[in-house]
Enzyme design. Sequence first.
Site, mmCIF file in Angstrom:
data_model
loop_
_atom_site.group_PDB
_atom_site.id
_atom_site.type_symbol
_atom_site.label_atom_id
_atom_site.label_comp_id
_atom_site.label_asym_id
_atom_site.label_seq_id
_atom_site.Cartn_x
_atom_site.Cartn_y
_atom_site.Cartn_z
ATOM 1 N N TYR A 56 -6.797 -23.986 -4.843
ATOM 2 C CA TYR A 56 -6.742 -25.351 -5.339
ATOM 3 C C TYR A 56 -5.657 -25.506 -6.404
ATOM 4 C CZ TYR A 56 -11.406 -25.462 -3.185
ATOM 5 O OH TYR A 56 -12.470 -25.357 -2.312
ATOM 6 N N HIS A 140 -13.191 -17.122 1.228
ATOM 7 C CA HIS A 140 -12.657 -18.465 1.445
ATOM 8 C C HIS A 140 -11.874 -18.560 2.756
ATOM 9 C CE1 HIS A 140 -10.549 -22.151 -0.628
ATOM 10 N NE2 HIS A 140 -11.429 -22.507 0.287
#
Length: 330
Positions: A56, A140
């Site tokens: 992010y 992830h």
Amino acid sequence: MPSRALGRSGVSVTALGFGAAAVGGLYEDVGEEEAAAAVDAAWEAGVRYFDTAPHYGLGLSERRLGEALGARPRDAFTLSTKVGRILVPHEGGGDDLAHGFAVPATHRRRWDFSADGVRRSLEDSLTRLGLDHVDLVLLHDPDDHEEQAFREAYPALEELRSQGVVRAIGAGMNRTRMLTRFLTDTDVDAVLCAGRYTLLEQGALDGLLPSAAAAGKSVIVGGVFNSGLLADPSPGATYDYAAAPPDLLHRAVRMRDVAESGGVPLRAAALRFPFGHPAVASVLVGARSAAQVRDAAEQFHRPFPDAVWEGLRARGLLPGEVPVPAGAVS
């Protein structure tokens, strides 16, 4: 704000969680003060679960979240981050918009689901966060790295948990098949399922949610607005990070009409819906501003008429076998 435990880990998360991708510059730039105000508003609303990732904003989300939470008691909140992408310094300039983030391209992402990669990723994350530990670590997006994720990355997480470095482990993805395998074939505590258990689609009911319930494990649900369509179903709305197909836009508009006829916004129904399944521990909502956080908290606590669920079913917009919550989330 009610809290629930993640499986048998002893780690608790608030039913409403703060997804920190947006404060990492998702789609558009977010200023430092705006990002800090969003985290402050979440805290004031009783949110005590915060989720981030190196992906992010090339680490920006982790740095900002760490700064915003750093002055608060560490045992007062639950924090999750993710492993699987190593950030490598890059001096070529440019931006990161190709990956969805309006930040300078100071780094490149390198996939790494090796055991060493897991440990390095976590160490780097702790440095960016400025914290001494995280509570939950998730693999992830291991979509294209399945066998390495199970053979190397998962055992590394299990070892970190056994050593007490982290308290809970799991995986986070947009697809359900591999998440279900993590629930059935490993000893994860929880999985994060993004976009696959919403008012528009309930693919997680086919195996993921029943498997979690049977194993006594937890599911964290992200993407409840399907990247925007269920927040504001209007022309130009996005679904799965792209322009919404006309048929889905039409369906979402019909859902909005049913919700509003019952006296609630569609986003309140979208936010409330996942809690109909007992395996769901928390719903993550991404917010880039204090106003968005306050709105999410307001929708979460809003009295919700059961007639809305009945109306959606009566119009064929929600299958009859899909569980829906009754009353307030507790």
